[in-house]
Design an enzyme around this catalytic site. Structure first.
Site, mmCIF file in Angstrom:
data_model
loop_
_atom_site.group_PDB
_atom_site.id
_atom_site.type_symbol
_atom_site.label_atom_id
_atom_site.label_comp_id
_atom_site.label_asym_id
_atom_site.label_seq_id
_atom_site.Cartn_x
_atom_site.Cartn_y
_atom_site.Cartn_z
ATOM 1 N N LYS A 156 14.520 -3.925 -7.069
ATOM 2 C CA LYS A 156 13.604 -2.908 -7.609
ATOM 3 C C LYS A 156 13.238 -1.914 -6.507
ATOM 4 C CE LYS A 156 9.715 -5.991 -6.638
ATOM 5 N NZ LYS A 156 8.904 -7.085 -7.212
ATOM 6 N N TYR B 185 -2.612 14.362 18.631
ATOM 7 C CA TYR B 185 -3.789 14.640 17.806
ATOM 8 C C TYR B 185 -4.896 13.652 18.111
ATOM 9 C CZ TYR B 185 -0.891 17.685 14.912
ATOM 10 O OH TYR B 185 -0.077 18.684 14.460
#
Ligand SMILES: *Cc1c(COP(=O)(O)O)cnc(C)c1O
Length: 368
Positions: A34, A261
């Protein structure tokens, strides 16, 4: 040269892991592919098990049809069954097997006009409380479906909530509920219970179910990630996904310099760092912390600072030979995906499913 962010998929390792699943627990095994084979590429993975898999399991009709269109003729089980009555005719047309997990599905299936009977996997909620009929509703549904002209066969199934926790009593409780309920039903049974963790860690299963008539449902183990963080047999599985990139810039930091950052990492001494072409837009988890293992030119080192959308930072202080273009393994053989997952507060399942944008290349020695 194009961006070096690459996902190398070893289909021979995928096959090896499927064989390990069958070796660990007798009976048949549906390869769970899946979600595009947990991000690995469902059609490639299915083809790698051609003439070998007992069948496949997927979550949606679209996933099943993609396999049929690629020429996969093996049994395919829809793990959530149908979502609307209109899907039933397509399911019959493409010869798919169906999980039936709720009373509303039983009603629709009994009332449908079908060209052919469908194989049903009737799911019991034995204690996970996600999908499945309660034991009481289960017996009624079983009796309604058994012998009905729309139903070709019934495989009783259930799903375990805590098989990855070796000290939890819940697994044996769930098995007891499943067995006790089935004992009230007339016929001898095939059944389907085991996911990867149950296959790998619950040999007691052999005493509870008839493994010769059992269909296991291995998922994560096929991709080489052990569902148990401290596995008993750590080398049983081979990693399938090798996620890598290269260093595209170098920085020399002085003591006190911060990177990226938020200036999340500050050098406490002079150090050399590399900027790697891989970020959270490629599926590397932004939640991974400074210290997350990462390999550069075969040497283990660590992630530093905040992962950006397209880049991340590695510590090269102890790898003087590394430089521009050095190979970086984000996860794969040297860096198990489980290690990165643990550091990022998630599981390897999620890391695999999230990989995108990177270039995928497939390797199967059986096809060269
Ligand atoms: C996804 C899934 C599996 C596979 O689970 P793993 O932990 O990946 O082995 C098995 N059964 C069902 C019902 C599933 O949804």
């Amino acid at each position: 040269m194009s961006r070096p962010t690459t996902v190398h998929i070893r289909l021979d390792a995928f096959r090896h892991n499927y064989r390990m699943a069958k070796q660990q627990l007798a009976g048949k095994a549906l390869a769970v592919i899946k979600a595009n084979a947990y991000g690995h590429g469902a059609v490639h993975c299915a083809k790698a098990l051609k003439n070998e898999a007992d069948g496949f399991a997927v979550a949606t009709l679209e996933e099943a049809l993609q396999l049929r269109e690629a020429g996969i003729a093996d049994p395919i089980l829809l793990l959530e069954g149908f979502f609307a009555a209109a899907e039933l005719s397509v399911i019959v047309q493409h010869d798919l097997c169906l999980v039936v997990h709720a009373p509303w599905q039983v009603d629709i299936l009994l009332a449908a006009k079908l060209a052919r009977a469908v194989p049903v996997w009737l799911k019991m909620d034995s204690g996970m409380h996600r999908l499945g009929l309660s034991p009481h509703a289960y017996i009624k549904a079983y009796q309604q479906l058994k012998g009905h002209h729309n139903v070709a066969s019934i495989v009783p199934m259930t799903h375990l909530a805590n098989a990855d926790n070796l000290s939890s009593g819940h697994t044996m409780q769930q098995l007891a509920v499943f067995q006790t309920t089935l004992a009230d039903l007339p016929t001898a049974h095939t059944s389907s219970v085991a996911n990867s963790a149950a296959i790998l860690a619950w040999p007691q299963l052999n005493q509870v179910i008839n493994t010769k008539q059992h269909w296991s449902r291995p998922g994560i183990m096929l991709y080489g990630a052990h569902p148990i963080m401290q596995p008993v047999q750590p080398d049983l599985l081979e990693p399938v996904m090798h996620f890598s990139s290269r260093i595209i810039a170098l920085r020399q930091l002085e003591k006190g310099d911060a990177i990226g950052y938020g200036s999340l990492f500050t050098a406490d001494k002079a150090m050399r760092i590399g900027v790697v072409a891989c970020g959270y837009a490629d599926g590397y988890p932004r939640s991974a912390q400074t210290g997350t293992p990462i390999a550069v030119d075969g040497t283990m080192t660590r992630l530093l600072g905040c992962v950006s959308m397209d880049m991340l930072y590695v510590d090269l202080s102890d790898i003087p030979t590394a430089g521009l273009n050095s190979q970086v393994e984000l996860w794969g053989k040297q860096v198990p995906a489980n290690w990165v997952a643990q550091s990022a507060g998630t599981i390897a399942y999620e890391l695999f499913c999230n990989v995108k944008r990177a270039h995928f290349d497939y390797f199967d020695p059986a096809n060269i």
